[in-house]
Design a protein around this motif. Sequence first.
Motif, short mmCIF file in Angstrom:
data_model
loop_
_atom_site.label_atom_id
_atom_site.label_comp_id
_atom_site.label_asym_id
_atom_site.label_seq_id
_atom_site.Cartn_x
_atom_site.Cartn_y
_atom_site.Cartn_z
N ILE A 1 5.01 5.68 -7.68
CA ILE A 1 4.61 6.04 -5.99
C ILE A 1 5.58 6.36 -5.19
CG2 ILE A 1 3.32 5.10 -4.16
CD1 ILE A 1 1.45 3.71 -6.18
N ILE A 2 6.63 5.56 -5.23
CA ILE A 2 7.96 5.49 -4.60
C ILE A 2 8.69 6.75 -4.60
CG2 ILE A 2 10.22 4.68 -3.80
CD1 ILE A 2 8.95 1.84 -4.40
N ASN A 3 8.87 7.16 -6.05
CA ASN A 3 9.56 8.38 -6.39
C ASN A 3 8.63 9.67 -5.95
OD1 ASN A 3 11.77 9.94 -7.77
ND2 ASN A 3 9.93 10.65 -9.10
N SER A 4 7.59 9.57 -5.93
CA SER A 4 6.70 10.67 -5.38
C SER A 4 6.77 10.80 -3.93
CB SER A 4 5.07 10.61 -5.89
OG SER A 4 4.43 11.55 -5.07
N SER B 1 0.97 -1.25 -0.05
CA SER B 1 -0.14 -0.03 -0.01
C SER B 1 0.88 1.27 0.03
CB SER B 1 -0.87 0.03 1.23
OG SER B 1 0.01 0.03 2.21
N GLU B 2 0.19 2.25 -0.35
CA GLU B 2 1.06 3.68 -0.43
C GLU B 2 1.44 3.82 1.05
OE1 GLU B 2 0.54 8.15 -1.75
OE2 GLU B 2 -0.26 6.56 -2.82
N ASP B 3 0.68 3.71 2.09
CA ASP B 3 0.98 4.02 3.36
C ASP B 3 2.07 3.12 3.81
OD1 ASP B 3 -1.07 5.87 3.62
OD2 ASP B 3 -2.41 4.58 4.60
N VAL C 1 12.00 -3.43 -2.83
CA VAL C 1 11.77 -4.41 -4.41
C VAL C 1 10.45 -4.08 -4.97
CG1 VAL C 1 11.75 -6.57 -5.33
CG2 VAL C 1 13.31 -6.15 -3.29
N CYS C 2 10.67 -3.29 -6.02
CA CYS C 2 9.63 -2.67 -6.91
C CYS C 2 8.73 -3.86 -7.82
CB CYS C 2 9.85 -1.56 -7.69
SG CYS C 2 10.80 -0.34 -6.70
N ASP C 3 7.39 -3.63 -7.76
CA ASP C 3 6.76 -4.85 -8.46
C ASP C 3 6.37 -4.09 -10.11
OD1 ASP C 3 6.37 -6.78 -6.84
OD2 ASP C 3 4.54 -6.33 -5.97
#
Length: 151
Positions: free
Chosen positions: A138-141, A113-115, A129-131
Amino acid sequence: MFVSDSLGIKENRLTFGGLDTVALAEKYGTPLYLFDADRIKLTCRDFISAINEYYDGFGTAAFASKAFSCIASVKLVNSENMSLDTVSGGEIYTALKAGFPADKIIFHGNNKSEDELAFAIENNVGRIVCDGIEEVEIINSLACDYGKRVK
């Protein structure tokens, strides 16, 4: 005879790690979950030794937190210089509460989740580890929001 050298028989009773399981059940009740800390430590050492021998130390051995995530197990694998593979914010929280070094935590798994990603970034988790590209965005933001750089 047994699948694990942690198991044995003494005086017609099952033992685990040299302890009488009937006595343990009487003392702590059932169901009772038992883990052999010495066996876990040896296994951790075997993985680290293999990485050092076959990969010249270029790698890391990570305990899969989802196998058993509690403060005691996290402290145990930390004492053996392992990394920790987590799949949820709860597992990251447990690791941090156990004093596990954040830079040795790997946040892995699908459907983060973003949270949970924000929690990982805020707490300086070592690796995410990105999917997919959407998760990277999202992680960059989030990293920009926290003023952090994420590996």
